[in-house]
Design a protein around this motif. Structure first.
Motif, PDB file in Angstrom:
ATOM      1  N   ASP A 254      12.942  16.534 -10.147  1.00 52.27           N
ATOM      2  CA  ASP A 254      14.843  17.182  -9.605  1.00 52.27           C
ATOM      3  C   ASP A 254      15.416  15.718  -8.602  1.00 52.27           C
ATOM      4  O   ASP A 254      16.940  15.891  -7.761  1.00 52.27           O
ATOM      5  CB  ASP A 254      14.486  17.973  -8.417  1.00 52.27           C
ATOM      6  N   ASN A 255      15.253  14.178  -9.255  1.00 51.82           N
ATOM      7  CA  ASN A 255      15.755  13.268  -8.732  1.00 51.82           C
ATOM      8  C   ASN A 255      15.279  12.878  -7.532  1.00 51.82           C
ATOM      9  O   ASN A 255      16.115  11.932  -6.909  1.00 51.82           O
ATOM     10  CB  ASN A 255      17.391  13.289  -8.903  1.00 51.82           C
ATOM     11  N   SER A 256      14.332  13.695  -6.639  1.00 48.89           N
ATOM     12  CA  SER A 256      13.467  13.462  -5.436  1.00 48.89           C
ATOM     13  C   SER A 256      12.385  12.605  -5.569  1.00 48.89           C
ATOM     14  O   SER A 256      11.946  12.571  -6.642  1.00 48.89           O
ATOM     15  CB  SER A 256      12.865  14.691  -4.834  1.00 48.89           C
ATOM     16  N   VAL A 257      12.915  11.083  -4.944  1.00 48.45           N
ATOM     17  CA  VAL A 257      11.767   9.887  -4.861  1.00 48.45           C
ATOM     18  C   VAL A 257      11.211   9.848  -3.595  1.00 48.45           C
ATOM     19  O   VAL A 257      12.127   9.571  -2.484  1.00 48.45           O
ATOM     20  CB  VAL A 257      12.596   8.819  -5.389  1.00 48.45           C
ATOM     21  N   PHE A 258       9.880  10.043  -3.237  1.00 57.28           N
ATOM     22  CA  PHE A 258       9.315   9.895  -2.041  1.00 57.28           C
ATOM     23  C   PHE A 258       7.990   8.964  -2.026  1.00 57.28           C
ATOM     24  O   PHE A 258       7.798   8.594  -3.570  1.00 57.28           O
ATOM     25  CB  PHE A 258       7.937  11.260  -1.944  1.00 57.28           C
ATOM     26  N   ALA A 259       8.030   8.282  -0.855  1.00 55.64           N
ATOM     27  CA  ALA A 259       7.965   6.538  -0.368  1.00 55.64           C
ATOM     28  C   ALA A 259       6.125   7.460   0.179  1.00 55.64           C
ATOM     29  O   ALA A 259       6.418   7.852   1.039  1.00 55.64           O
ATOM     30  CB  ALA A 259       7.773   5.799   0.043  1.00 55.64           C
TER      31      ALA A 259
ATOM     32  N   ASN B 271       0.504  -1.525   0.133  1.00 55.55           N
ATOM     33  CA  ASN B 271      -0.350   0.301   0.079  1.00 55.55           C
ATOM     34  C   ASN B 271       0.781   1.930   0.281  1.00 55.55           C
ATOM     35  O   ASN B 271       0.786   2.598   0.553  1.00 55.55           O
ATOM     36  CB  ASN B 271      -1.193  -0.101   1.228  1.00 55.55           C
ATOM     37  N   THR B 272       1.758   0.861  -0.492  1.00 56.36           N
ATOM     38  CA  THR B 272       2.552   2.456  -0.787  1.00 56.36           C
ATOM     39  C   THR B 272       3.074   3.186  -2.054  1.00 56.36           C
ATOM     40  O   THR B 272       2.723   2.395  -3.009  1.00 56.36           O
ATOM     41  CB  THR B 272       4.232   1.609  -0.818  1.00 56.36           C
ATOM     42  N   ILE B 273       2.877   4.461  -2.190  1.00 53.23           N
ATOM     43  CA  ILE B 273       3.059   4.958  -3.436  1.00 53.23           C
ATOM     44  C   ILE B 273       4.297   5.458  -3.690  1.00 53.23           C
ATOM     45  O   ILE B 273       4.875   6.444  -2.530  1.00 53.23           O
ATOM     46  CB  ILE B 273       1.909   5.950  -3.686  1.00 53.23           C
ATOM     47  N   LEU B 274       5.082   5.186  -5.044  1.00 50.36           N
ATOM     48  CA  LEU B 274       6.344   6.091  -4.783  1.00 50.36           C
ATOM     49  C   LEU B 274       5.374   7.105  -5.875  1.00 50.36           C
ATOM     50  O   LEU B 274       5.472   6.558  -7.437  1.00 50.36           O
ATOM     51  CB  LEU B 274       7.399   4.831  -5.942  1.00 50.36           C
ATOM     52  N   SER B 275       6.346   8.510  -5.758  1.00 51.59           N
ATOM     53  CA  SER B 275       6.513   9.562  -6.311  1.00 51.59           C
ATOM     54  C   SER B 275       7.935   9.693  -6.600  1.00 51.59           C
ATOM     55  O   SER B 275       9.158  10.397  -6.031  1.00 51.59           O
ATOM     56  CB  SER B 275       5.588  10.840  -5.737  1.00 51.59           C
ATOM     57  N   CYS B 276       8.061   9.942  -8.163  1.00 50.37           N
ATOM     58  CA  CYS B 276       9.109  10.636  -8.603  1.00 50.37           C
ATOM     59  C   CYS B 276       8.991  11.956  -9.813  1.00 50.37           C
ATOM     60  O   CYS B 276       8.749  11.788 -10.396  1.00 50.37           O
ATOM     61  CB  CYS B 276      10.061   9.581  -9.184  1.00 50.37           C
TER      62      CYS B 276
END
Length: 1075
Positions: free
Chosen positions: A183-188, A175-180
Motif C-alpha cells: 500500500d506504498n507505506s514504508v516503515f523504519a 541497525n535499522t530495518i526498512l519494511s515496504c
C-alpha cells in the motif's frame, strides 16, 4: 565475448583469456535431447570477488573472479528463489528453495549447516545485516528475522492479507530495518528493540503508481522506489522527505529492478543507479545530473535480474535465455562504450504549481536547458598506464593502487592539496593500509571496551551514528593495545578521522593506527605525562628559528605543554577548519613523520604577532584551543622551510623512524609505553568499576528489599480482608448445606428403593447369563479338545516324515563320505605307486651306473691281472661284490620292514577313518581340514627332499669332476716319468701300447654318465700300467690300488645311505577329530 560452458564439470576455469567487457556463462546438457539449464539467481560476497549462482535444477556454483575458477558446491535438487553470500562466516551462504525453506551450506566442506523453516509461501529476498550475524527473509505474507549463529527465528512480521509485503531489508551500516508494503507505506524499525522509528509520509498527490522495487545507497541516506511507471522517487531518509522525482524516457513503462553502482571514492553516497525496465535493458544513470552513463542488455538478449559487486567492479546479470553474463564496469565506463553525450536532459519545471512538479526532473533526449557549467555535463575517462621503471628510487616511491609518491609530491607542491574526489584513495595509498578484514573483525567482535561504555557522557555527540562509530573505533584500539584505554586524549586524536571515514570503519581504524604508530612516535614513553622528549624537540627547533618568541613564552611561564601539546593531541582539529585540516594532512601524509612536528612549530611561528601581544597564560591557552585568522598555505610553506633549514643535530628526523605501514594479515604489536603504569591504571579502573558495580548491586538489593516489604504489607492486608470475606461466605454456605442435606436424605430414601428393584432384576439377569456362559464354555472345551487331537495327529505324521527324510539324508551322506574315502584311497595308492616307480627307476639307474663302473674297473684290472696279483684283485672284487650284495639285501630287508610297518599304519588309519565316518555330518569339515594339513605337510617334505637331492647331485658332480682332473694329472705325471726313463729301462715298445690302451680307456670313460656313483678304479688302472712300465714301483702302486678300492667301497655305502635318506617309505598321515 568470452563464452564458458559449465557442462558436466564440477570445477574449471571461467575464461581462457581475460575478457574485455563480457563473459557469457551457460550450462548445457548433452544427450538425446540437448538443452540448457537456466540460471535463476545470483549474489556476490562481501568482498565482491566471488559470485554465487543457482539454476532451476538446484545446482549452486561459486565463481572465483580473482582466481578464474568455478566450483559446483551444492546440488539442492530444487529451484532456488533467493541467495545470500555475505554472511559473517565467509564460506557459508543462504539459499531459499521452492519448498519455502531456507538452507545454509558451506562452500568448502559442501555440507548442510542448517535448515530453517517457517514460511508458507516462496521467499523472494534475503537481507543480511552488516555484521553478517542476522538475516531477514521476505515472502508475500510475512518477514522473519533469523539469528545466523544459532539459526533460530527471533521475530516474525505478520501483516493483513489485504496489505501484503513487498520487501523487508537492513539499511547498510546501521541497525535499522526498512519494511515496504504493497500500500506504498514504508516503515523504519530499530533493530535492537524492533520499535518503529519513523514512517515515510504518503507520496505527493498525482503519484498513482505503487512501489514495487526499492534500492538504498551504501551510506543508507538515499532511498529509491519504482514500480509500474517511468517515474523514480528519491527519498532522503535523514529528513524523511521526497527530494526528487526522476522521469525516465517514454519507452520505459515499468521498472523491474533497481541497484546502485558503488564507487570507492564517493564515501558511500552512490550517484550511479542501475534501472532495469520492462524492455529487459538495464540503464545506468547519474541521479544528480540524470545522464545516461551506459546500458547493458538488448531486445534480443534481455536481462531478467542483475547483481552488482560491493566493490563496483563487476555486474552479473541473468539473461532471458537462462545464461549468466558477467560485465566489467571498468570496460563499460570507458568512452568507447558510452552512448553519445546528448542523451538525457533535465528540465526544471519552475512554473508548475504542485509539489510533484517542483520536484520532478524529466529525462528526455536532447540538450539540457539548465544553465550549468560545461564541466558538469562532460564526463571524462582516462586510463592511466604505469611505466615500468626498475630504479631503486622509483621502487621506493611506488605505492599501492598504481600511484607514485614522487609524482604525488609534485602534484601536491603544484596545487597545495589533493583533489577532493580522490583524496581518500590517495591517503589510503600513501599510508599503505593493509585492510585486514579478519583482524579488524576479531577486534570488533570483542565488543565495546569498558573504558568507552559511557563515552557519550564525556563527549555528547549529536549524531548517534558518529558516536557509535567513534565508540567502536576506540574500543578496537583499546583491544589492540591496552594504553589506548588509558589515554584521555585518544578520542580527540581519533575523532577527525572517525568523522571523515564514518562509512568505512576498517579504514578509519587503520588510518588512526597508522597515525599513532608513525606520526606519534615517542609519545607514550612518559605516560601518563605528555611526551616531554617530543615537546623538547619542538622547543629546540623553535629556539633555533624564533628565539624572541620562545623568550616571550618563557617570560609568561608558557611551556610547550601549553603551546604545542594541544595542537598535537587534537591533530589541529580545534584550530583549523575542515578544508584547512584536510590540506594540512595531505602534506603530513606525503612527508616524513617528523614533518608533523615541523607543522606545529610553523603554526606557532606564523602566529607570533598575536602571541607576542598575549600577556596572560589563560590567553595563550585560549589561543591554542580555538580557531585563529591564519592562512594555512603560509604555515605549510613555513613547515617545508623548517624541514630544510633546521640543523641535523636538533632536527626531529634524527629521532623519528621512517614511515612503516601496518603489516598485512595481522596488526603489529604496539607496546612502546610503560606497561606497569598502564597495568596499574587498568587494575585501578577495574577495581573502581567493581566497587561501583557492588555499590549498585547493594543499592538495587536494598530497593528490592524495600519493595518486597511494601509488597508483603499489602499482601497481609489483603489476606486479612479476604479472611473476613471467607468467614461470612462460610456461614452462608453452612446454611445452604443444611438445607441441601435434608433434600439429600429424601432423595437417598427414594434411591434406595429404586436400587433394591434394580438389584433384583440384575440378579435375574446374572443367573440367565451365567447359565448361558456355562453352556458356551462346554462347547468351547469340546472344540478345543477336537482341535488338539487333530494337531497331535498332524504333528505325529510330520515327525515321521521328517525322521524318514533325515534317515535318507544320513544314508546319502554316508554314501558320499564312502565315495570320498574310496577316492582318497585311490589318490593315496596312485601316489604310492608313483613313488615306488620312481624309486625303482632310481634303483635301476643306480644299478646300471654300478654295472658300468664295474665293467670299467674290470677292464682296468685286466691289464694288471696279466702281470701279477690277479687272484688278490679278483678276491677283493668278489669280496666287494659280496659286501655289496649284503648291503643290498639289508637295504631290501629294511625296505620290506618299513613297507610292512606302513601297511600296519595304513590299516590303523583305515580303521580310524571307518570309525570317524560314522559321525560324518558333525566332523566332516574337520576331516577335510586335517586332509588339507596332511597334504600341505607332505608337499613341504617332498619339496625339502627334492631340494636336498639336487644339492647332493651337484656335490657328486663336483666330486666327479675333481676325480677326473686328479686322474688326468696322475696319468700325465706317469707318462712324463716313463718317457724320461725309456732309455734306461728299454720299455719303449711297452710304453706305446700303454698309451694306446690309455686312449681307449679315456674314450670309454667319456661314455660313462657323470653322476655321484662313478667308481674310482680307473686310478688302479693307471697304477698297474705304471707297474708294468716300471717294475721298481710295483709294490707302491699295489698299495695305493688297495687304498683306492677301500675308498670305492666307502663311497658305495655312502651313496646307498643317501638313497635311503632321500626316498624313505611313504607313511599315511595319522588324522584325528578335534572338538
Amino acid at each position: 565475448m568470452e563464452r564458458c560452458d559449465l557442462g558436466g564439470r564440477q570445477h574449471g576455469p571461467i575464461w581462457h583469456r581475460r575478457p574485455g567487457v563480457t563473459v557469457n556463462i551457460f550450462h548445457s546438457v548433452k544427450g538425446y535431447h540437448s538443452k540448457t539449464i537456466r540460471f535463476l539467481n545470483v549474489a556476490f560476497d562481501s568482498s565482491g570477488d566471488s559470485l554465487l549462482a543457482g539454476d532451476h535444477q538446484g545446482n549452486i556454483y561459486v565463481f572465483d573472479l580473482n582466481g578464474n575458477r568455478f566450483h559446483l558446491v551444492q546440488r539442492t535438487m530444487q529451484a532456488c528463489t533467493a541467495l545470500a553470500f555475505n554472511l559473517r562466516r565467509k564460506t557459508e551462504f543462504l539459499v531459499a528453495l521452492a519448498d519455502y525453506s531456507i538452507k545454509c551450506f558451506d562452500t568448502e566442506t559442501k555440507e548442510l549447516v542448517s535448515w530453517m523453516r517457517g514460511h508458507d509461501s516462496s521467499v523472494s529476498s534475503i537481507s543480511v545485516h552488516a555484521s553478517g550475524r542476522y538475516a531477514i527473509t521476505t515472502s508475500s505474507d510475512t518477514a522473519q528475522l533469523w539469528d545466523l549463529d544459532s539459526f533460530q527465528r527471533i521475530r516474525k512480521l505478520n501483516v493483513r492479507q489485504s496489505v501484503g509485503i513487498q520487501k523487508v531489508f537492513f539499511l547498510p551500516l546501521s541497525n535499522t530495518i526498512l519494511s515496504c508494503f504493497k500500500d506504498n507505506s514504508v516503515f523504519a524499525w530499530e533493530f535492537d528493540t524492533l520499535h518503529c522509528k519513523y514512517q515515510l509520509p504518503t507520496p505527493v498527490e498525482g503519484s498513482v503508481f505503487l512501489y514495487k522495487i526499492f534500492a538504498v545507497t551504501r551510506d543508507g541516506r538515499i532511498f529509491v522506489a519504482g514500480g509500474k511507471s517511468n517515474h523514480l522517487h528519491l527519498w532522503c531518509l535523514e529528513s524523511k522527505q521526497l527530494i526528487r522525482i526522476i522521469q525516465m524516457p517514454a519507452k520505459v513503462r515499468a521498472v523491474r529492478h533497481l541497484e546502485f553502482l558503488p564507487d570507492n571514492f564517493d564515501g558511500g553516497s552512490n550517484q550511479v543507479l542501475g534501472v532495469l525496465s520492462q524492455d529487459n535493458i538495464m540503464r545506468f544513470i547519474n541521479i544528480e545530473t540524470c545522464k545516461l552513463l551506459f546500458d547493458i542488455g538488448s531486445h534480443e538478449e534481455g536481462i531478467i535480474t542483475a547483481a552488482i559487486s560491493p566493490n563496483g567492479r563487476y555486474i552479473a546479470s541473468v539473461m532471458e535465455n537462462g545464461n549468466l553474463n558477467l560485465y566489467s564496469v571498468q570496460a563499460l565506463t570507458q568512452d568507447v562504450n558510452k552512448p553519445p553525450p546528448p542523451t538525457f536532459k533535465v528540465e526544471d519545471w519552475s512554473k508548475c504549481t504542485s509539489q510533484e512538479d517542483k520536484l520532478a526532473m524529466r529525462v528526455t533526449s536532447g540538450r539540457s536547458e539548465q544553465p550549468w557549467k560545461p564541466k558538469e555535463n562532460k564526463i571524462q575517462s582516462r586510463l592511466l598506464k604505469l611505466k615500468v621503471n626498475t630504479s631503486p628510487e622509483n621502487k621506493e616511491n611506488e605505492l599501492p593502487g598504481g600511484l607514485n609518491k614522487k609524482r604525488l609530491r609534485a602534484l601536491l607542491k603544484g596545487f597545495g592539496e589533493y583533489p577532493a574526489k580522490y583524496r581518500m584513495f590517495v591517503w589510503r595509498s600513501l599510508l599503505q593500509l593493509p585492510e585486514n578484514h579478519l583482524a579488524f573483525n576479531s577486534l570488533i567482535d570483542k565488543g565495546t571496551h569498558s573504558a568507552f561504555v559511557n563515552i557519550q557522557n564525556e563527549y555528547p555527540i549529536k549524531s548517534r551514528k558518529l558516536l557509535r562509530v567513534l565508540q567502536r573505533t576506540l574500543s578496537a584500539l583499546a583491544h589492540w593495545s591496552a594504553i589506548f584505554a588509558e589515554m584521555p586524549y585518544i578520542p580527540l586524536l581519533a575523532f577527525p578521522f572517525v568523522k571523515l571515514f564514518q562509512n568505512n570503519q576498517l579504514i578509519c581504524f587503520e588510518v588512526v593506527a597508522t597515525v599513532v604508530v608513525n606520526f606519534c612516535q615517542h609519545w607514550f614513553e612518559y605516560f601518563p605525562n605528555p611526551p616531554v622528549n617530543v615537546l623538547s624537540m619542538m622547543e629546540n627547533v623553535l629556539a633555533h628559528h624564533d628565539k624572541e618568541l620562545l623568550q616571550h613564552l618563557i617570560k609568561y611561564n608558557v611551556t610547550s605543554q601549553v603551546y604545542a601539546w594541544p595542537l598535537l593531541e587534537t591533530l589541529f582539529s580545534e584550530v583549523l577548519t575542515r578544508e584547512e585540516w584536510l590540506k594540512v594532512f595531505d602534506n603530513i601524509f606525503s612527508n616524513h613523520p617528523s614533518y608533523f612536528l615541523m607543522m606545529v612549530v610553523a603554526y606557532i611561528i606564523c602566529c607570533r604577532a598575536p602571541l607576542l601581544h598575549c600577556h596572560q597564560k589563560a590567553d595563550f591557552e585560549y589561543f591554542f584551543h580555538h580557531r585563529n585568522n591564519l592562512d594555512i598555505n603560509i604555515v605549510i610553506k613555513k613547515a617545508y622551510q623548517l624541514m630544510e633549514a633546521t640543523p641535523l643535530d636538533i632536527h626531529p628526523k634524527r629521532m623519528f623512524d621512517d614511515f612503516i605501514p601496518l603489516t598485512k594479515g595481522r596488526y603489529p604489536v604496539f607496546n612502546k609505553y610503560p606497561k606497569f603504569i598502564v597495568d596499574y591504571q587498568t587494575q585501578e579502573r577495574e577495581r573502581i568499576r567493581q566497587d561501583e558495580i557492588e555499590y549498585l548491586r547493594e543499592r538495587q538489593l536494598a530497593h528490592e528489599l524495600e519493595a518486597k516489604a511494601q509488597e508483603q504489607k499489602a499482601e497481609d492486608e489483603a489476606w486479612y480482608q479476604k479472611q473476613d470475606l471467607l468467614q461470612e461466605a462460610e456461614e452462608q454456605r453452612r446454611k445452604i448445606l443444611l438445607e441441601e442435606e435434608e433434600k439429600l436424605v429424601e432423595q437417598r430414601q427414594r434411591l434406595a428403593a429404586v436400587k433394591r428393584e434394580l438389584k433384583v432384576k440384575e440378579q435375574q439377569f446374572l443367573d440367565a447369563s451365567r447359565r448361558r456362559f456355562l453352556k458356551y464354555q462346554q462347547d468351547q472345551r469340546q472344540m478345543e479338545l477336537k482341535r488338539l487331537d487333530d494337531e497331535i495327529s498332524r504333528k505325529v505324521s510330520m515327525r515321521e516324515k521328517e525322521t524318514a527324510a533325515v534317515v535318507q539324508d544320513v544314508e546319502v551322506r554316508r554314501m558320499e563320505l564312502e565315495s570320498q574315502r574310496q577316492l582318497f584311497e585311490q589318490h593315496l595308492m596312485k601316489a604310492q605307486e608313483a613313488v615306488t616307480k620312481e624309486m625303482k627307476e632310481e634303483v635301476d639307474a643306480y644299478q646300471r651306473r654300478v654295472d658300468l663302473e664295474d665293467r670299467v674297473i674290470q677292464r682296468l684290472m685286466e691289464v694288471d691281472r696279466e702281470e701279477q696279483k690277479k687272484a688278490q684283485i679278483v678276491a677283493e672284487e668278489n669280496l666287494a661284490k659280496a659286501e655289496q650284495k649284503r648291503i643290498d639285501a639289508d637295504w631290501r630287508l629294511q625296505m620290506l620292514h618299513k613297507l610292512r610297518r606302513d601297511d600296519q599304519d595304513r590299516e590303523k588309519c583305515y580303521e580310524e577313518i571307518a570309525k570317524l565316518l560314522r559321525d560324518s555330518r558333525v566332523k566332516e569339515a574337520e576331516l577335510l581340514k586335517a586332509m588339507r594339513e596332511a597334504e600341505e605337510k607332505t608337499q613341504e617334505e617332498v619339496t625339502q627332499k627334492r631340494a636336498q637331492l639336487e644339492e647332493e647331485q651337484r656335490a657328486a658332480a663336483a666330486a666327479n669332476e675333481h676325480r677326473k682332473r686328479f686322474l688326468e694329472d696322475r696319468m700325465n705325471d706317469t707318462l712324463e716319468l716313463a718317457e724320461n726313463l725309456q732309455r734306461e729301462d728299454g720299455y719303449f715298445e711297452r710304453l706305446r701300447d700303454l698309451k694306446a690302451r690309455h686312449t681307449e680307456r679315456g674314450a670309454e670313460l667319456q661314455q660313462v654318465p657323470r653322476s655321484g656313483n662313478i667308481c674310482l678304479n680307473d686310478l688302479s688302472t693307471s697304477e698297474s700300467s705304471l707297474h708294468m712300465s716300471l717294475g721298481r714301483r710295483r709294490e707302491e702302486l699295489a698299495c695305493e690300488e688297495r687304498e683306492l678300492m677301500a675308498e670305492v667301497r666307502q663311497l658305495r655305502q655312502k651313496l646307498i645311505s643317501q638313497a635311503r635318506i632321500r626316498h624313505p617309505p611313504t607313511r599315511f598321515p595319522t588324522t584325528e577329530w578335534t572338538s
